[in-house]
Structure formats: structure tokens, C-alpha cells
Scaffold this active site. Sequence first.
Site, PDB file in Angstrom:
ATOM      1  N   LYS A  97       0.820  -1.224   0.000  1.00  0.00           N
ATOM      2  CA  LYS A  97       0.000   0.000   0.000  1.00  0.00           C
ATOM      3  C   LYS A  97       0.848   1.265   0.000  1.00  0.00           C
ATOM      4  CE  LYS A  97      -0.569  -1.087   4.822  1.00  0.00           C
ATOM      5  NZ  LYS A  97      -0.264  -2.514   4.766  1.00  0.00           N
ATOM      6  N   GLY A 127      -6.955  -6.560   3.281  1.00  0.00           N
ATOM      7  CA  GLY A 127      -6.454  -7.939   3.432  1.00  0.00           C
ATOM      8  C   GLY A 127      -7.239  -8.864   2.526  1.00  0.00           C
ATOM      9  N   GLY A 179      -0.503  -9.825  18.887  1.00  0.00           N
ATOM     10  CA  GLY A 179      -0.032  -9.867  17.496  1.00  0.00           C
ATOM     11  C   GLY A 179      -0.769  -8.898  16.587  1.00  0.00           C
ATOM     12  N   ASP A 193      -1.332   3.898   8.011  1.00  0.00           N
ATOM     13  CA  ASP A 193      -1.793   2.671   7.335  1.00  0.00           C
ATOM     14  C   ASP A 193      -3.194   2.899   6.751  1.00  0.00           C
ATOM     15  OD1 ASP A 193      -1.662  -0.480   7.093  1.00  0.00           O
ATOM     16  OD2 ASP A 193      -3.559  -0.034   8.076  1.00  0.00           O
ATOM     17  N   LYS A 197      -4.449   3.236   2.665  1.00  0.00           N
ATOM     18  CA  LYS A 197      -5.530   2.411   2.105  1.00  0.00           C
ATOM     19  C   LYS A 197      -6.646   3.298   1.556  1.00  0.00           C
ATOM     20  CE  LYS A 197      -4.575  -1.472   5.212  1.00  0.00           C
ATOM     21  NZ  LYS A 197      -4.848  -1.983   6.577  1.00  0.00           N
TER      22      LYS A 197
HETATM   23  N1  LIG Z   1       0.984  -9.765   6.905  1.00  0.00           N
HETATM   24  C1  LIG Z   1      -0.240  -9.305   6.615  1.00  0.00           C
HETATM   25  O1  LIG Z   1      -1.249  -9.653   7.247  1.00  0.00           O
HETATM   26  C2  LIG Z   1      -0.420  -8.338   5.470  1.00  0.00           C
HETATM   27  C3  LIG Z   1      -1.723  -7.851   5.178  1.00  0.00           C
HETATM   28  C4  LIG Z   1      -1.902  -6.984   4.084  1.00  0.00           C
HETATM   29  C5  LIG Z   1      -0.824  -6.588   3.342  1.00  0.00           C
HETATM   30  N2  LIG Z   1       0.442  -7.038   3.674  1.00  0.00           N
HETATM   31  C6  LIG Z   1       1.549  -6.585   2.850  1.00  0.00           C
HETATM   32  O2  LIG Z   1       2.170  -7.712   2.235  1.00  0.00           O
HETATM   33  C7  LIG Z   1       3.567  -7.459   2.064  1.00  0.00           C
HETATM   34  C8  LIG Z   1       4.375  -8.586   2.711  1.00  0.00           C
HETATM   35  O3  LIG Z   1       4.038  -8.625   4.087  1.00  0.00           O
HETATM   36  P1  LIG Z   1       4.512  -9.871   5.019  1.00  0.00           P
HETATM   37  O4  LIG Z   1       3.775  -9.693   6.309  1.00  0.00           O
HETATM   38  O5  LIG Z   1       4.377 -11.151   4.274  1.00  0.00           O
HETATM   39  O6  LIG Z   1       6.053  -9.521   5.235  1.00  0.00           O
HETATM   40  P2  LIG Z   1       7.196 -10.431   5.929  1.00  0.00           P
HETATM   41  O7  LIG Z   1       6.586 -11.600   6.627  1.00  0.00           O
HETATM   42  O8  LIG Z   1       8.068  -9.507   6.683  1.00  0.00           O
HETATM   43  O9  LIG Z   1       8.013 -11.019   4.671  1.00  0.00           O
HETATM   44  C9  LIG Z   1       8.781 -10.215   3.840  1.00  0.00           C
HETATM   45  C10 LIG Z   1       9.547 -11.077   2.852  1.00  0.00           C
HETATM   46  O10 LIG Z   1      10.251 -10.199   1.957  1.00  0.00           O
HETATM   47  C11 LIG Z   1      11.599 -10.663   1.853  1.00  0.00           C
HETATM   48  N3  LIG Z   1      12.477  -9.522   1.584  1.00  0.00           N
HETATM   49  C12 LIG Z   1      12.723  -8.447   2.363  1.00  0.00           C
HETATM   50  N4  LIG Z   1      13.587  -7.606   1.757  1.00  0.00           N
HETATM   51  C13 LIG Z   1      13.903  -8.189   0.575  1.00  0.00           C
HETATM   52  C14 LIG Z   1      14.761  -7.840  -0.493  1.00  0.00           C
HETATM   53  N5  LIG Z   1      15.478  -6.718  -0.459  1.00  0.00           N
HETATM   54  N6  LIG Z   1      14.833  -8.660  -1.557  1.00  0.00           N
HETATM   55  C15 LIG Z   1      14.117  -9.814  -1.607  1.00  0.00           C
HETATM   56  N7  LIG Z   1      13.277 -10.212  -0.614  1.00  0.00           N
HETATM   57  C16 LIG Z   1      13.185  -9.403   0.460  1.00  0.00           C
HETATM   58  C17 LIG Z   1      11.910 -11.329   3.180  1.00  0.00           C
HETATM   59  O11 LIG Z   1      13.019 -12.194   2.982  1.00  0.00           O
HETATM   60  P3  LIG Z   1      13.567 -13.154   4.175  1.00  0.00           P
HETATM   61  O12 LIG Z   1      12.524 -14.234   4.279  1.00  0.00           O
HETATM   62  O13 LIG Z   1      14.866 -13.663   3.671  1.00  0.00           O
HETATM   63  O14 LIG Z   1      13.660 -12.296   5.388  1.00  0.00           O
HETATM   64  C18 LIG Z   1      10.575 -12.017   3.476  1.00  0.00           C
HETATM   65  O15 LIG Z   1      10.523 -13.269   2.824  1.00  0.00           O
HETATM   66  C19 LIG Z   1       3.824  -6.052   2.650  1.00  0.00           C
HETATM   67  O16 LIG Z   1       3.716  -5.104   1.624  1.00  0.00           O
HETATM   68  C20 LIG Z   1       2.659  -5.879   3.622  1.00  0.00           C
HETATM   69  O17 LIG Z   1       2.318  -4.523   3.848  1.00  0.00           O
HETATM   70  C21 LIG Z   1       0.657  -7.902   4.717  1.00  0.00           C
END
Ligand SMILES: NC(=O)c1ccc[n+]([C@@H]2O[C@H](COP(=O)([O-])OP(=O)(O)OC[C@H]3O[C@@H](n4cnc5c(N)ncnc54)[C@H](OP(=O)(O)O)[C@@H]3O)[C@@H](O)[C@H]2O)c1
Length: 312
Positions: A97, A127, A179, A193, A197
Site C-alpha cells: 500500500k 487484506g 499480534g 496505514d 488504504k
Molecule cells: N501480513 C499481513 O497480514 C499483510 C496484510 C496486508 C498486506 N500485507 C503486505 O504484504 C507485504 C508482505 O508482508 P509480510 O507480512 O508477508 O512480510 P514479511 O513476513 O516480513 O516477509 C517479507 C519477505 O520479503 C523478503 N524480503 C525483504 N527484503 C527483501 C529484499 N530486499 N529482496 C528480496 N526479498 C526481500 C523477506 O526475505 P527473508 O525471508 O529472507 O527475510 C521475506 O521473505 C507487505 O507489503 C505488507 O504490507 C501484509
Amino acid sequence: MERLRVGLIGWGTVGSALGGLIAGGPLPVELVRIAVREPARERASGLPEGVDIGPVEAITRADDLDAVVELVGGMDGPRAWAQAVLGRGLPFVTANKALLATHGAELAVLAGGTPGAALLASASVGGGAPMLEVVEHLAATGAITRLRGLLNATTTFILSSMAQGSSYDEALSAAQRAGYAEADPSFDVEGRDAAQKLAILASVAWGRFRPEREVETHGIVGISLEPGRIVRLVAEADGEDLRVKPMELLPGVAFASATGVESVLEIEVRDAGSFRIRGPGAGGRATAGAVYADLARLVAGERPILFSPRGR
Ligand SMILES: NC(=O)c1ccc[n+]([C@@H]2O[C@H](COP(=O)([O-])OP(=O)(O)OC[C@H]3O[C@@H](n4cnc5c(N)ncnc54)[C@H](OP(=O)(O)O)[C@@H]3O)[C@@H](O)[C@H]2O)c1
């Protein structure tokens, strides 16, 4: 297209859940390449076998992909990756976002000018709740008059706890333990945030790019409220003004009962009444479902561009 060959950047909470869906879901989608920051790191969901694991450049430059999915977050890296992917005429799917609420117009212009490119981001808002899809659908008539919703679960959780008698600090600590809040909660509690959105929703609803900086944003930092009062961080837009601020709600109004991870959006449409979408606004599985639904559109041959590139 026989099957959609996908490169996935990020194997975290959402990326690994998407990997599970691709492996077990009904769509003809193949995960061909994955990029992470530290491939050797131990992680709860191990990297799948038989998939090429490499640096991001191996995805942005690959010639064996039909689409790229970014599930990392942050700004500079994802912006450059999106430019590279869209510039080569490939669809770019993201949940980011911050990227879209800042550089969305530039990316939409690039996608619009490059045959084959597409920009999809269902997971960036709500989400797993299909808010952007419904807004896109209703926007076709040009008759959306108002958007109003609770777009941030962290603040909903904190304000609900405070209505039960907790102080702001107690409620924030409880949100962190449950969490619902990050160790650094500023992005959520300062309202950014929700503002990002809302900016994305408004851009789609009214066909003109509205960046985050155009949202008047008030967070809930240090707020005090009397037990029993229902206050929520409400995001609202009428096509001109975009605002995020804590507001008192009367018991029984549409979304006064939302207390936790739920996001709610009410869309008012001239001569057609109001529509409400309510559902899990975060979480790996729900959010990955929204990304998977974007892939379904690509499989069906659609090449949508999230919003009109027109800016102010
Ligand atoms: N979690 C939620 O509920 C949720 C909801 C809505 C939207 N989102 C969005 O979805 C996206 C991902 O969220 P997430 O919660 O899945 O994040 P996360 O669990 O922190 O995972 C991030 C991933 O990106 C990888 N990464 C970080 N920097 C990188 C780089 N420079 N090059 C390549 N890979 C890299 C990390 O690698 P490593 O595994 O090696 O550390 C990890 O696998 C974000 O934009 C977030 O705002 C998340």
C-alpha cells in the site's frame, strides 16, 4: 495461455501462504522463481523445492515468467522492481500500500503505456476482504458518493480495549501481545496505514490518483476516552476530501461492533444505496487469497491497471 508462470518476491507471512495456495489451488499457475533477502535463513514455511531461488534481479530480468508478485513491502526496492517488470510488459501484482499510495500514478502511466503490462493490488487494502474489487465494480457508473470505513485493525483493537477500561498504554501493550500491533506501532497508531488504504480506494472510486499526502490524517496516539464510549479510527472520503480521524460512534451504527482484525468499508452510491464489505483485514492466508484472486484475473486474460494514471 496454458499456465501462468509466476516469479514471487518475498516468502514471508503472505508470500509463503500464497505459495501454499498456488501449490494446492485450482488455477493453472506455476511458481517458477522466488526471491528472498536471506535464502539460507531458517523460516517457519520452508522454501519449496524445485523452484529457482535467487536474487530479485533473477526475477525482474527473467524471460521465463508471465507475471511477477511482490510481497516484501517498503518503497525504493519495490518501486524499482515494479518499474523493471512493467517496463518489460509484464503484469505486476503487489500488496504494497505504501508503494501505491505514493508512486501509484507513475506506475499506472508506465503500465498503461506498455503492452502486456498490468498493475493489480487487491491485497493492498482490506487484506482478504475484496474492497478494491467492489469499489472498482461500483465505480464504473461514476456514481460513488462516499467511502467510509475502519481500515486498520490495530487501532480498532486498541480503541475497543479502551472502551472496556484500559488506558492507551495498556491497550497498546495488549495489542502487541495479541499480534495486532508491531513492536513499532507508529505506522498504525498515527493513522498512516489507514490513510494509504483510503488513498488507494479513493483513487479507484473516483478515477483520479490521490496520494497519501492528500489525506488529512489524525491518529490515536495517547488518546484518552471514557469507558463505554465507542470511538474508532474512521477513514472517509467524498471524492474531494479524504480524512482519517478518531470519531465517536453511536452504539448500533454500521461498524461500531467491529472490535478486532475485521476491516469494514461502506460504499455509498447515488440512487443505489449503500454497500458494505466486512472481513478479515489482515493475516497471511486471507491476504494471500486476495493475491491469488488477482492471479485468477491474469489467467482469465485480463490485464487490469489498478487506477487511472490521471493525477491532479
Ligand atoms: N501480513 C499481513 O497480514 C499483510 C496484510 C496486508 C498486506 N500485507 C503486505 O504484504 C507485504 C508482505 O508482508 P509480510 O507480512 O508477508 O512480510 P514479511 O513476513 O516480513 O516477509 C517479507 C519477505 O520479503 C523478503 N524480503 C525483504 N527484503 C527483501 C529484499 N530486499 N529482496 C528480496 N526479498 C526481500 C523477506 O526475505 P527473508 O525471508 O529472507 O527475510 C521475506 O521473505 C507487505 O507489503 C505488507 O504490507 C501484509
